[in-house]
Design an enzyme around this catalytic site. Sequence first.
Site, PDB file in Angstrom:
ATOM      1  N   LYS A  22       0.826  -1.211   0.000  1.00 32.15           N
ATOM      2  CA  LYS A  22       0.000   0.000   0.000  1.00 32.15           C
ATOM      3  C   LYS A  22       0.861   1.262   0.000  1.00 32.15           C
ATOM      4  O   LYS A  22       0.641   2.180  -0.799  1.00 32.15           O
ATOM      5  CB  LYS A  22      -0.918  -0.003   1.222  1.00 32.15           C
ATOM      6  N   ASP A 121      -6.048   8.066   8.790  1.00 29.06           N
ATOM      7  CA  ASP A 121      -6.298   7.467  10.103  1.00 29.06           C
ATOM      8  C   ASP A 121      -6.322   8.511  11.207  1.00 29.06           C
ATOM      9  O   ASP A 121      -5.594   9.500  11.173  1.00 29.06           O
ATOM     10  CB  ASP A 121      -5.198   6.451  10.436  1.00 29.06           C
ATOM     11  N   MET A 341       5.868   7.470  17.489  1.00 29.19           N
ATOM     12  CA  MET A 341       5.521   8.413  16.429  1.00 29.19           C
ATOM     13  C   MET A 341       4.114   8.991  16.539  1.00 29.19           C
ATOM     14  O   MET A 341       3.893  10.154  16.201  1.00 29.19           O
ATOM     15  CB  MET A 341       5.699   7.746  15.057  1.00 29.19           C
TER      16      MET A 341
END
Length: 440
Positions: A22, A121, A341
């Site tokens: 992806k 997201d 992160m």
Amino acid sequence: MNAFEIYGGKKLKGEIVPQGAKNEALQILSAVLLTSEKMTISNIPDIKDVNKLIELLVELGVNVARLNKDTYTFQAKDINIDYFQSAEFKTKGGGLRGSIMIVGPLLARFGKAAIPKPGGDKIGRRRLDTHFIGFEKLGAKFNYDADNHFFQVDATNLKGSYILLDEASVTGTANIVMAAVLAKGTTTIYNAACEPYLQQLCKMLNRMGANISGIGSNLLTIEGVDSLSGTTHRMLPDMIEIGSFIGLAAMTGSEITIKDVHFEELGIIPTVFSRLGIKLERRGDDIYIPAQDSYEIETFIDGSILTISDAPWPGFTPDLLSIVLVVATQAKGNVLIHQKMFESRLFFVDKLIDMGAQIILCDPHRATVIGLNNAFKLKGIEMTSPDIRAGVSLLIAALSAQGRSVIYNIEQIERGYQHIDERLLALGAQIRRIEGKPLH
């Protein structure tokens, strides 16, 4: 709203082939805008985020033809630059985080671009500063309309520059590379990301006539060229899927072979899963995972609790920390998961706790998992997928759990995993798609 209904606790068996990557696809497909010649791209994953980007390319004027289930040709001969100002573009571009990747190629070839603030997201802040600071270093000027969340970028005369990135952003590096390949002069990018997907992009650009050196390191040198030609390219298999399937095999005690994994490109991923006690064997370019009744987490040499954290490549990818966390819930031993992160990516652990997992969420970035060693199986519940990776982690938990689980908002999962229910059915999973919405 679509949902998955799963009856877990069943051992799976068989072979599974990972989809095309992806994260590579979003870069490679954007790069077709750099040339007016035909590009042939294969192993393209059939997932929502990629299909949305292909639709966006069509709307921009790219001639797209599907040759078979995973192979397309693209020709960006007649691009409609005015499409940027349309309401349709603002809606479609804003619904896809990968749309940011078209900016670099458009600046390089046409000298201007625009983009709505991309979606994606809900996993914490994902700033775009690295992209735009890099473009500015190359001579671009941009304006952000805060009221409409819209970026306008002008770059009629890009010139090579020395760029020291403040973070080793994969998409930021890719975008700047694509802008620099047609800029006048030499561009040097230090602290560049060096993931295999970025290496794939750079190698493809070189085949198109670009002049990029330092590929695979964090120091890239790009000599600008006047134009690029067409080429063919095949995507790598998706390393996040491969890691997910390793975790699936361990959690369900299943014997699974993952086919054609490009093992040399997986970096530290197999090692990290081995440290959780998961046995895996390389067979040619396949990974074989035998059925295991239990797996034991290693400790550090001094006996202290193992910590698994994310880091830029060749460190461990943050996209697999959710998988590691769920796999650890049924291991023997304890582990500290440190997600550096993204500050919201561990918030799905409340669902795992509801299923019976023993997890202490220390703060938004750290969770301690106390492994149950399969002594107490997770129990099926109803839950909602918050993002792609957490969604697949919950799916793996449900497949290992006793009883019935329902996962809502599976559109998030399908943004990153193609036909996942069909492929799990082929392994013997009891999963089906149903209509429904959560009660809360």
